[in-house]
Design a protein around this motif. Sequence first.
Motif, PDB file in Angstrom:
ATOM      1  N   ASP A 126       0.846  -1.195   0.000  1.00 37.86           N
ATOM      2  CA  ASP A 126       0.000   0.000   0.000  1.00 37.86           C
ATOM      3  C   ASP A 126       0.882   1.246   0.000  1.00 37.86           C
ATOM      4  O   ASP A 126       0.978   1.986   0.979  1.00 37.86           O
ATOM      5  CB  ASP A 126      -0.922  -0.009   1.221  1.00 37.86           C
ATOM      6  N   VAL A 127       1.544   1.472  -1.146  1.00 35.05           N
ATOM      7  CA  VAL A 127       2.413   2.635  -1.308  1.00 35.05           C
ATOM      8  C   VAL A 127       2.077   3.306  -2.628  1.00 35.05           C
ATOM      9  O   VAL A 127       1.590   2.684  -3.557  1.00 35.05           O
ATOM     10  CB  VAL A 127       3.912   2.245  -1.285  1.00 35.05           C
ATOM     11  N   GLY A 128       2.332   4.588  -2.699  1.00 35.28           N
ATOM     12  CA  GLY A 128       2.192   5.297  -3.952  1.00 35.28           C
ATOM     13  C   GLY A 128       0.762   5.646  -4.311  1.00 35.28           C
ATOM     14  O   GLY A 128      -0.183   5.424  -3.550  1.00 35.28           O
ATOM     15  N   ARG A 129       0.615   6.183  -5.494  1.00 34.64           N
ATOM     16  CA  ARG A 129      -0.671   6.673  -5.966  1.00 34.64           C
ATOM     17  C   ARG A 129      -1.597   5.538  -6.399  1.00 34.64           C
ATOM     18  O   ARG A 129      -2.804   5.612  -6.236  1.00 34.64           O
ATOM     19  CB  ARG A 129      -0.463   7.643  -7.132  1.00 34.64           C
ATOM     20  N   THR A 130      -1.027   4.485  -6.993  1.00 31.62           N
ATOM     21  CA  THR A 130      -1.845   3.389  -7.528  1.00 31.62           C
ATOM     22  C   THR A 130      -1.173   2.058  -7.210  1.00 31.62           C
ATOM     23  O   THR A 130      -0.516   1.456  -8.060  1.00 31.62           O
ATOM     24  CB  THR A 130      -2.015   3.533  -9.056  1.00 31.62           C
ATOM     25  N   PRO A 131      -1.322   1.568  -6.003  1.00 28.80           N
ATOM     26  CA  PRO A 131      -0.638   0.339  -5.603  1.00 28.80           C
ATOM     27  C   PRO A 131      -1.128  -0.906  -6.332  1.00 28.80           C
ATOM     28  O   PRO A 131      -0.491  -1.954  -6.235  1.00 28.80           O
ATOM     29  CB  PRO A 131      -0.925   0.251  -4.101  1.00 28.80           C
ATOM     30  N   GLY A 132      -2.236  -0.809  -7.079  1.00 31.75           N
ATOM     31  CA  GLY A 132      -2.721  -1.959  -7.835  1.00 31.75           C
ATOM     32  C   GLY A 132      -2.035  -2.151  -9.171  1.00 31.75           C
ATOM     33  O   GLY A 132      -2.344  -3.099  -9.899  1.00 31.75           O
ATOM     34  N   ASP A 133      -1.088  -1.285  -9.520  1.00 27.98           N
ATOM     35  CA  ASP A 133      -0.336  -1.452 -10.762  1.00 27.98           C
ATOM     36  C   ASP A 133       0.488  -2.740 -10.713  1.00 27.98           C
ATOM     37  O   ASP A 133       0.919  -3.179  -9.644  1.00 27.98           O
ATOM     38  CB  ASP A 133       0.614  -0.273 -10.983  1.00 27.98           C
ATOM     39  N   ARG A 134       0.705  -3.306 -11.889  1.00 21.89           N
ATOM     40  CA  ARG A 134       1.587  -4.471 -12.008  1.00 21.89           C
ATOM     41  C   ARG A 134       2.523  -4.251 -13.189  1.00 21.89           C
ATOM     42  O   ARG A 134       2.102  -3.746 -14.221  1.00 21.89           O
ATOM     43  CB  ARG A 134       0.779  -5.752 -12.219  1.00 21.89           C
ATOM     44  N   TYR A 135       3.767  -4.675 -13.020  1.00 25.09           N
ATOM     45  CA  TYR A 135       4.761  -4.544 -14.089  1.00 25.09           C
ATOM     46  C   TYR A 135       5.524  -5.854 -14.271  1.00 25.09           C
ATOM     47  O   TYR A 135       5.742  -6.577 -13.307  1.00 25.09           O
ATOM     48  CB  TYR A 135       5.778  -3.447 -13.755  1.00 25.09           C
ATOM     49  N   TRP A 136       5.947  -6.078 -15.513  1.00 28.44           N
ATOM     50  CA  TRP A 136       6.811  -7.208 -15.827  1.00 28.44           C
ATOM     51  C   TRP A 136       8.074  -6.649 -16.471  1.00 28.44           C
ATOM     52  O   TRP A 136       8.000  -5.922 -17.478  1.00 28.44           O
ATOM     53  CB  TRP A 136       6.124  -8.183 -16.777  1.00 28.44           C
ATOM     54  N   LEU A 137       9.220  -6.976 -15.907  1.00 28.65           N
ATOM     55  CA  LEU A 137      10.496  -6.483 -16.412  1.00 28.65           C
ATOM     56  C   LEU A 137      11.241  -7.615 -17.110  1.00 28.65           C
ATOM     57  O   LEU A 137      11.469  -8.675 -16.520  1.00 28.65           O
ATOM     58  CB  LEU A 137      11.354  -5.944 -15.260  1.00 28.65           C
ATOM     59  N   TYR A 138      11.605  -7.368 -18.368  1.00 24.43           N
ATOM     60  CA  TYR A 138      12.330  -8.344 -19.178  1.00 24.43           C
ATOM     61  C   TYR A 138      13.810  -7.965 -19.143  1.00 24.43           C
ATOM     62  O   TYR A 138      14.245  -7.018 -19.807  1.00 24.43           O
ATOM     63  CB  TYR A 138      11.796  -8.349 -20.606  1.00 24.43           C
ATOM     64  N   VAL A 139      14.566  -8.710 -18.354  1.00 27.13           N
ATOM     65  CA  VAL A 139      15.960  -8.384 -18.073  1.00 27.13           C
ATOM     66  C   VAL A 139      16.859  -9.256 -18.936  1.00 27.13           C
ATOM     67  O   VAL A 139      16.765 -10.493 -18.905  1.00 27.13           O
ATOM     68  CB  VAL A 139      16.273  -8.607 -16.580  1.00 27.13           C
ATOM     69  N   SER A 140      17.718  -8.628 -19.716  1.00 31.70           N
ATOM     70  CA  SER A 140      18.604  -9.367 -20.616  1.00 31.70           C
ATOM     71  C   SER A 140      19.536 -10.273 -19.820  1.00 31.70           C
ATOM     72  O   SER A 140      20.214  -9.824 -18.883  1.00 31.70           O
ATOM     73  CB  SER A 140      19.429  -8.388 -21.451  1.00 31.70           C
ATOM     74  N   THR A 141      19.576 -11.550 -20.199  1.00 35.13           N
ATOM     75  CA  THR A 141      20.497 -12.470 -19.539  1.00 35.13           C
ATOM     76  C   THR A 141      21.935 -12.195 -19.942  1.00 35.13           C
ATOM     77  O   THR A 141      22.870 -12.605 -19.252  1.00 35.13           O
ATOM     78  CB  THR A 141      20.147 -13.925 -19.878  1.00 35.13           C
ATOM     79  N   GLU A 142      22.133 -11.475 -21.054  1.00 38.45           N
ATOM     80  CA  GLU A 142      23.492 -11.162 -21.522  1.00 38.45           C
ATOM     81  C   GLU A 142      24.034  -9.896 -20.872  1.00 38.45           C
ATOM     82  O   GLU A 142      25.164  -9.891 -20.362  1.00 38.45           O
ATOM     83  CB  GLU A 142      23.499 -10.995 -23.042  1.00 38.45           C
ATOM     84  N   THR A 143      23.240  -8.825 -20.873  1.00 38.50           N
ATOM     85  CA  THR A 143      23.736  -7.529 -20.398  1.00 38.50           C
ATOM     86  C   THR A 143      23.236  -7.162 -19.008  1.00 38.50           C
ATOM     87  O   THR A 143      23.814  -6.289 -18.356  1.00 38.50           O
ATOM     88  CB  THR A 143      23.319  -6.411 -21.358  1.00 38.50           C
ATOM     89  N   GLY A 144      22.142  -7.777 -18.557  1.00 33.23           N
ATOM     90  CA  GLY A 144      21.526  -7.408 -17.294  1.00 33.23           C
ATOM     91  C   GLY A 144      20.640  -6.176 -17.380  1.00 33.23           C
ATOM     92  O   GLY A 144      20.039  -5.779 -16.382  1.00 33.23           O
ATOM     93  N   ARG A 145      20.546  -5.584 -18.563  1.00 33.37           N
ATOM     94  CA  ARG A 145      19.761  -4.365 -18.707  1.00 33.37           C
ATOM     95  C   ARG A 145      18.288  -4.686 -18.976  1.00 33.37           C
ATOM     96  O   ARG A 145      17.928  -5.785 -19.397  1.00 33.37           O
ATOM     97  CB  ARG A 145      20.299  -3.496 -19.849  1.00 33.37           C
TER      98      ARG A 145
END
Length: 295
Positions: free
Chosen positions: A200-219
């Motif tokens: 329960d933080v921020g303006r919209t705590p019901g947001d969801r995100y998926w981060l696709y992190v490169s296994t080669e660069t980590g970015r």
Amino acid sequence: MRSVLPSDTSLVMTCVRSSLLATLLVGGLLWAGCASDSASNSEPTVSPTDTIAPETRADSVASRLLQAHGIDAWASSPYLRFNFGIETPSGAQTIARHLWNRNTGAYRMEWSAGPDSSYVALVNVRDPQEGRLGGTVYLNGSELTGAAAETAREEAYGRFVNDTYWLLAPLKAFDPGVNRTYVPDSSTAEHDVIQLTFDDVGRTPGDRYWLYVSTETGRLDRWAYHLQGMPEDAPPQFYDWTQYRELSAADGTVRLASRKEAIGAEQALLTNQLALPESPPEGAFSNPEPMLGGE
């Protein structure tokens, strides 16, 4: 925007994107609630790599993400300068210009609501009250007061939350109130996928995100999100994070993407004119006239 990701997300971009684009063009703001909120409270004064102890696979991926984007160098950067904008087939438009003193919380933001309206917000992002930032907003050089001032300071807070998250999300995976989950069904040899959800933080705590992190660069190569205000059955929105810039800081290099390209739509969000200045221009946090350029 914010952070979070599901595992079986579709690459299809539907009418939700149209309303998103309308929000950007009409309101000049893409709302994406909670994770960016924590940036308004405090920034790290010591290297997170000295304090983070990964306990799960998601933590390990997130730790690698922070290191690849230069979290140690970011911690040593006293100022941040960037523009937030949008690009469509009709051209590119700058929505807001930002300058942040990360040591004091002093913040300068400039935006327009039309050809004859130049807003300059001289605020502080350390302690927002009731969805507004403390400080003063000027319109064409004149100080706003009363309801107009409250509305402008609320808009400035929303822009700060949204715009900085589109830029800094890879550095915020360990912010207070952020929950990390590894998503094996979406992960591949090229990308580890972690989902971010929020307490329960921020303006919209019901947001969801998926981060696709490169296994080669980590970015961060891609993210997807399903915002709190979207219909529950609406597909997540996907953006590729591209055109990375390397910014020198006292303790190394910060790597930030200056362009986020929508998948399935001819639009991109821009976080450009990136800089980590050692000192601000004279009058940066006191001059009510626009001074951040016309880029």
